[in-house]
Design an enzyme around this catalytic site. Structure first.
Site, short mmCIF file in Angstrom:
data_model
loop_
_atom_site.label_atom_id
_atom_site.label_comp_id
_atom_site.label_asym_id
_atom_site.label_seq_id
_atom_site.Cartn_x
_atom_site.Cartn_y
_atom_site.Cartn_z
N PRO A 119 -36.51 -47.06 27.76
CA PRO A 119 -37.61 -47.68 26.99
C PRO A 119 -38.20 -48.90 27.71
CG PRO A 119 -35.80 -47.07 25.52
CD PRO A 119 -35.34 -46.77 26.92
N SER A 175 -42.13 -48.10 35.27
CA SER A 175 -42.47 -48.40 36.66
C SER A 175 -41.47 -49.38 37.27
CB SER A 175 -43.88 -49.00 36.74
OG SER A 175 -44.83 -48.01 36.46
N GLY A 221 -38.90 -35.86 45.48
CA GLY A 221 -39.47 -35.34 44.23
C GLY A 221 -40.99 -35.41 44.23
N GLU A 224 -42.77 -39.42 37.99
CA GLU A 224 -42.23 -39.65 39.34
C GLU A 224 -43.02 -40.74 40.09
OE1 GLU A 224 -40.46 -36.42 41.41
OE2 GLU A 224 -40.21 -35.25 39.58
N1 CAA Z 1 -37.26 -45.09 49.36
C1 CAA Z 1 -36.06 -45.62 49.72
N2 CAA Z 1 -35.69 -46.86 49.35
C2 CAA Z 1 -36.55 -47.60 48.63
C3 CAA Z 1 -37.82 -47.08 48.23
C4 CAA Z 1 -38.16 -45.79 48.63
N3 CAA Z 1 -39.34 -45.23 48.28
N4 CAA Z 1 -38.45 -48.03 47.49
C5 CAA Z 1 -37.64 -49.09 47.44
N5 CAA Z 1 -36.49 -48.82 48.12
C6 CAA Z 1 -35.35 -49.71 48.34
C7 CAA Z 1 -35.77 -50.94 49.12
O1 CAA Z 1 -35.68 -50.73 50.52
C8 CAA Z 1 -34.77 -51.97 48.66
O2 CAA Z 1 -33.56 -51.79 49.34
P1 CAA Z 1 -32.61 -53.03 49.74
O3 CAA Z 1 -32.10 -53.59 48.48
O4 CAA Z 1 -31.57 -52.41 50.59
O5 CAA Z 1 -33.51 -53.99 50.48
C9 CAA Z 1 -34.54 -51.59 47.19
O6 CAA Z 1 -34.89 -50.20 47.09
C10 CAA Z 1 -35.37 -52.39 46.22
O7 CAA Z 1 -36.72 -52.21 46.59
P2 CAA Z 1 -37.90 -53.12 46.09
O8 CAA Z 1 -37.52 -54.57 46.26
O9 CAA Z 1 -39.14 -52.65 46.74
O10 CAA Z 1 -37.91 -52.80 44.54
P3 CAA Z 1 -39.03 -53.14 43.48
O11 CAA Z 1 -38.31 -53.29 42.22
O12 CAA Z 1 -39.93 -54.23 43.96
O13 CAA Z 1 -39.99 -51.84 43.49
C11 CAA Z 1 -40.58 -49.59 42.99
C12 CAA Z 1 -39.53 -50.59 43.49
C13 CAA Z 1 -41.20 -48.93 44.22
C14 CAA Z 1 -41.68 -50.19 42.15
C15 CAA Z 1 -39.72 -48.62 42.18
O14 CAA Z 1 -39.20 -49.30 41.04
C16 CAA Z 1 -40.42 -47.37 41.77
O15 CAA Z 1 -40.54 -46.45 42.56
N6 CAA Z 1 -40.85 -47.30 40.48
C17 CAA Z 1 -41.34 -46.08 39.90
C18 CAA Z 1 -40.21 -45.36 39.21
C19 CAA Z 1 -40.45 -43.91 39.09
O16 CAA Z 1 -41.00 -43.24 39.97
N7 CAA Z 1 -39.97 -43.36 37.99
C20 CAA Z 1 -40.04 -41.95 37.77
C21 CAA Z 1 -39.01 -41.58 36.78
S1 CAA Z 1 -38.34 -39.97 37.04
C22 CAA Z 1 -39.41 -38.88 36.37
O17 CAA Z 1 -40.55 -39.15 36.14
C23 CAA Z 1 -38.79 -37.54 36.15
C24 CAA Z 1 -39.61 -36.56 35.41
O18 CAA Z 1 -39.82 -36.62 34.23
C25 CAA Z 1 -40.09 -35.40 36.14
#
Ligand code: CAA
Length: 380
Positions: A128, A132, A242, A363
């Site tokens: 909830p 993002s 994905g 995703e």
């Molecule tokens: N690939 C690999 N590693 C990654 C990454 C990626 N794309 N993005 C971030 N990371 C790693 C970073 O390298 C970092 O690693 P370290 O701690 O080793 O340095 C760590 O993750 C943290 O990264 P950030 O500081 O960039 O994290 P953030 O909180 O600022 O941002 C974000 C991350 C990109 C916004 C992430 O939260 C995100 O992708 N959000 C979207 C979530 C999402 O896609 N949800 C989908 C839910 S599943 C779904 O939808 C299923 C369904 O129903 C079909």
């Protein structure tokens, strides 16, 4: 560089196309209307090897490449986007993650049944308060001897009410932020894991998305995926792959909407001629075909990069961003070309329109894809 599918990839496309046109198309509108889960079709997808396309044969998969996987999801979604997402979640959010991060024991126990369709998988990151901002996990997992005790609520678990195994992210050390998140392989048949509700959705209604609760749910420690604290990295890595699947789903939806519009403009006559003879209509069809081709190329290239072992984070996000916006744009225009008939459930384009919308959201929303892309292109 060559742009031709291999004979095997072309054969796979033909096989999936025949399967969905014959077996899914007759019921797709009714299942969408009534939000009916496609039990028999999921079973058949398993039998055809469509639930473990890129899993190695050693673990019960079809052992194909990611371009083939994209073709499968595209073809399923061209007729039925719900089948597309059910397969995509099992293939890339579950099997891929398990094959990449699982122990030998976990792969023998779980991957083989998941890849062959004897089990179904789901992926559970969203909560909830964690959409993002995926790191804002509130679900907790506390080590207790040889097990973990899990408590919390998860949202938008696609396949949740039919899944046997769920890759679930939970906090094992809240003080460490995203480095305190751990991934688990939940057995949904054990006590303490329940479905709170199945969402009543705008689109992809034949695929179910659930809210799920964990109430002192006890999981044996061998079901932890990776090390403690690796869960966020695992989730992000899984989502990179994905996103290629969702890009392919969007290409399939766009293709389906485009074909419906093309056919309609050939038979619909106004002012004494088929409407595709009017330049405004022809130009719209030309733009649709062009955008879809570009989306497909981006998607296949991202899949190809993954197959080559190249970095593909940016490419998967670009493909998903562009393909999902192409699906939404194409479906909107497809309705416009149908006039008021496009607004009726008698025609399939209103379903493509409703199904397209989710590809801009799940995703990772389009805004998150832009964030990922902008970080990647400014990092170097
Ligand atoms: N690939 C690999 N590693 C990654 C990454 C990626 N794309 N993005 C971030 N990371 C790693 C970073 O390298 C970092 O690693 P370290 O701690 O080793 O340095 C760590 O993750 C943290 O990264 P950030 O500081 O960039 O994290 P953030 O909180 O600022 O941002 C974000 C991350 C990109 C916004 C992430 O939260 C995100 O992708 N959000 C979207 C979530 C999402 O896609 N949800 C989908 C839910 S599943 C779904 O939808 C299923 C369904 O129903 C079909």
């Amino acid at each position: 560089m060559h742009f031709q599918l291999s004979d095997n990839q072309q054969m796979l496309r033909d096989t999936v196309r025949q399967f969905v046109e014959k077996e899914a198309a007759p019921t797709v509108a009714h299942r969408d209307e009534e939000a009916i889960w496609p039990t028999d079709l999921v079973k058949k997808m398993g039998e055809l090897g469509l639930l473990g396309v890129a899993v190695s044969e050693e673990y019960g998969g079809a052992g194909l490449d990611y371009v083939s996987y994209a073709i499968v999801i595209e073809e399923l979604s061209r007729v039925d986007a719900s089948l597309g997402v059910i397969a995509s979640v099992n293939n890339s959010l579950v099997c891929y993650g398990l094959e990449k991060f699982g122990t030998e024991e976990q792969k023998r126990e779980l991957l083989a049944p998941l890849a062959s369709g004897r089990m179904l998988g789901a992926f559970s990151l969203s909560e909830p308060g964690a959409g993002s901002d995926a790191a804002a996990q509130k679900t907790t997992a506390v080590r207790d001897g040889d097990s973990y005790v899990i408590n919390g609520v998860k949202n938008w678990v696609t396949n949740g009410d039919h899944a046997d195994t769920i890759i679930l992210m939970a906090m094992t050390d809240p003080a460490r932020g995203h480095k305190g998140i751990t991934a688990f392989l939940v057995d949904t048949h054990a006590p303490g894991c329940s479905i709170v509700k199945v969402e009543n959705k705008l689109g992809i209604r034949s695929a179910h998305s659930c809210q799920m609760a964990y109430d002192n749910y006890r999981l044996p420690a061998w079901r932890r995926l990776g090390e403690e604290g690796q869960g966020f990295k695992i989730a992000m890595t899984i989502l990179n792959a994905g996103r290629i699947g969702i890009a392919a789903q969007a290409v399939g939806i766009a293709q389906g909407a485009y074909e419906a519009a093309l056919n309609y403009t050939r038979i619909r006559e106004q002012f004494g001629r088929p409407i595709h003879e009017f330049q405004a209509v022809g130009f719209t069809l030309a733009d649709m075909a062009t955008r879809i081709k570009a989306a497909r190329l981006l998607t296949y290239e991202a899949a190809w990069r993954k197959d080559q072992g190249l970095d593909y984070v940016k490419d998967a996000s670009m493909a998903k961003l562009f393909a999902s916006e192409t699906a939404m744009w194409t479906a909107t225009k497809a309705i416009q070309l149908h006039g008021s008939n496009g607004y009726s459930k008698e025609y399939p384009v209103e379903r493509y329109f409703r199904d397209a919308k989710i590809t801009e959201i799940y995703e990772g929303t389009s805004e998150i894809q832009r964030l990922v892309i902008s970080r990647e292109i400014t990092r170097h």
